[in-house]
Design a protein around this motif. Structure first.
Motif, short mmCIF file in Angstrom:
data_model
loop_
_atom_site.label_atom_id
_atom_site.label_comp_id
_atom_site.label_asym_id
_atom_site.label_seq_id
_atom_site.Cartn_x
_atom_site.Cartn_y
_atom_site.Cartn_z
N LEU A 5 0.88 -1.17 0.00
CA LEU A 5 0.00 0.00 0.00
C LEU A 5 0.91 1.22 0.00
N ILE A 6 0.64 2.16 -0.90
CA ILE A 6 1.46 3.37 -0.96
C ILE A 6 0.58 4.53 -0.54
N HIS A 7 1.07 5.23 0.48
CA HIS A 7 0.22 6.24 1.09
C HIS A 7 0.68 7.65 0.83
N ALA A 8 -0.27 8.54 0.78
CA ALA A 8 0.02 9.96 0.56
C ALA A 8 -1.04 10.77 1.26
N GLY A 9 -0.81 12.05 1.32
CA GLY A 9 -1.85 12.96 1.80
C GLY A 9 -1.85 13.19 3.30
N GLU A 10 -1.31 12.26 4.07
CA GLU A 10 -1.29 12.38 5.53
C GLU A 10 -0.02 11.71 6.04
N PRO A 11 0.42 12.06 7.25
CA PRO A 11 1.64 11.45 7.77
C PRO A 11 1.50 9.98 8.21
N GLY A 12 0.30 9.49 8.41
CA GLY A 12 0.06 8.20 9.06
C GLY A 12 0.97 7.03 8.75
N ALA A 13 1.38 6.88 7.48
CA ALA A 13 2.13 5.66 7.12
C ALA A 13 3.51 5.61 7.74
N SER A 14 4.00 6.73 8.26
CA SER A 14 5.27 6.69 8.99
C SER A 14 5.06 6.67 10.50
N VAL A 15 3.81 6.72 10.93
CA VAL A 15 3.52 6.62 12.36
C VAL A 15 3.51 5.12 12.69
N ALA A 16 4.47 4.69 13.52
CA ALA A 16 4.72 3.25 13.69
C ALA A 16 3.45 2.44 13.95
#
Ligand SMILES: [Zn+2]
Length: 439
Positions: A213-224
């Motif tokens: 899943l490739i995420h954009a638009g919000e920081p969430g995907a780097s929030v562990a």
């Protein structure tokens, strides 16, 4: 290891810096006298492109703020004085969401659109996407640039695109399964939303062959904890990416997921500065990302104040890339940071705590100012079938342990908190008027 352009991505840093400087100097000469916005800006402070001989000279160039670009648009509608070329040169127009102010229009020429696609090529390759993949885009195409650019990146890589606009979440899940989608690009929030819908509808998420899943638009995907939750739900790896309409897709996560995102330094110059003083922060400290894009002369940004908080890491990555990283991705907006009893609190820090709880389905944070002090309230929606009060007390305790803060944690009725498909706004501030926000 998959690269988009291996020679550039693994280039020794001195060479990379020399490449940046060469591109920067060419850009400045190209803009001076042609781009009305920057010509005026630089004349006002008495700088000419020839003054910029090295990175030490870079700080002679003034910062660019979003509010200035909006003003430049109002002065010469519809595209503004930052459009370098005659209008007929442009083939693409997009605009920012405008949720925090006037929407900003951005325009691209065929060359700069190609450049956007190549930046997305880095993002996709970072997540090891190849021509064998099938990308699912669960969005209708509005003026938001992000997913249009994904399509261009996928075209450059040769992957199949599956458009998923105009459907509800269950139909999208079925489509992904039936067409064998292997990669999905969406916000972290929507990835969780799809998982929630699958659970409710007894749809087996594991029947979808999604592996990334490739995420954009919000920081969430780097929030562990958010990342862990998405990966557990989907049985797939989740990758972060950062960018903005007025800047470009500037950062991506590599396959090794070193806990941060690489900056595409061949296409962008990133500075991390103290938001108050405008001076560079010492290595490893959190500061505001100030960015210059090198491949969009038709609508450039030079020393642009993104308002995003990041922490720079120059240590080499095991993936072989020499591109620097932002540890933890984009940590939040500089204007979303609040100080509560001497503790600096970022939205992502609260998200990281709340997302540990599988029993919490959705949450919302509200900051209010009372008697000159910031107060924090966290509303949570508990998954039905759980003892809501018990979960509430646990969340309160966990926030205290992680951040030494005791915010008011309250319960919201199931299904009442906002659900988002694009750009979640879980962090609300009621202590300032909209005009005070940097848009
Ligand atoms: Zn890496």
């Amino acid at each position: 290891m998959h690269y988009f352009n291996q020679a550039v991505e693994t280039m020794p840093r001195e060479q990379l810096r020399a490449l940046q400087l060469e591109k920067l100097r060419a850009l400045l000469s190209q803009l001076m006298g042609r781009n009305r916005f920057y010509t005026k800006k630089w004349k006002d402070v008495g700088v000419v492109p020839g003054d910029i001989q090295s990175f030490a000279d870079f700080s002679k160039l003034p910062f660019t703020y979003k509010s200035e670009l909006v003003r430049a648009q109002e002065e010469a509608p519809p595209f503004g004085t930052n459009a370098t070329f005659p209008e007929s040169a442009y083939t693409r127009v997009h605009q920012t969401s405008g949720t925090t102010g006037t929407p900003l229009r951005v325009v691209d020429t065929p060359e700069s659109w190609e450049w956007w696609g190549s930046c997305w090529g880095h993002v996709l390759r970072g997540a090891s996407v190849t021509a064998a993949d099938r990308l699912f885009l669960p969005f209708s195409f509005g003026p938001f640039i992000g997913f249009w650019a994904t399509v261009e990146g996928a075209r450059q890589i040769g992957a199949m695109m599956i458009p998923g606009g105009g459907w509800d979440s269950l139909q999208r899940l079925q489509m992904m399964r039936d067409l064998g989608a292997t990669v999905v690009c969406c916000t972290p929030t929507y990835a969780l939303r799809l998982a929630e819908v699958a659970r409710r509808e007894n749809f087996d998420l594991r029947s979808v062959p999604i592996r990334a899943l490739i995420h954009a638009g919000e920081p969430g995907a780097s929030v562990a904890q958010t990342k862990a939750r998405i990966e557990a739900a989907w049985g797939a790896k989740c990758f972060d990416h950062a960018g903005a309409s007025e800047v470009g897709a500037h950062s991506f996560e590599c396959q090794l997921q070193p806990g941060g995102i690489h900056i595409i330094e061949s296409e962008f110059i990133a500075e991390v500065l103290n938001p108050e003083t405008g001076k560079e922060v010492p290595g490893g400290e959190i500061g505001e990302l100030v960015i210059t894009n090198l491949g969009r002369p038709g609508f450039p940004v030079v020393r642009y104040r993104t308002g995003d908080l990041v922490r720079l890491n120059l240590t080499p990555c095991e993936c072989g890339r020499t591109f620097a990283r932002f540890d933890g991705g984009v940590l939040g907006r500089s204007d979303d940071m609040v100080t509560i009893r001497g503790v600096n609190v970022y939205p992502t820090a609260i998200e990281n705590v709340v997302r540990q709880f599988a029993t919490v389905e959705e949450f919302q944070v509200t900051v209010t100012m009372m008697q000159e002090m910031h107060h924090l309230e966290v509303e949570i929606e508990v998954v039905s079938g759980n003892d809501a009060e018990h979960v509430r007390a646990h969340v309160e305790q966990a926030i205290y342990q992680a951040l030494s803060l005791r915010p008011k944690v309250t319960l919201a009725e199931p299904g009442t908190l906002a659900r988002y498909e694009l750009k979640a706004r879980r962090f609300r501030r009621l202590d300032r008027t909209p005009e005070n926000r940097s848009a």
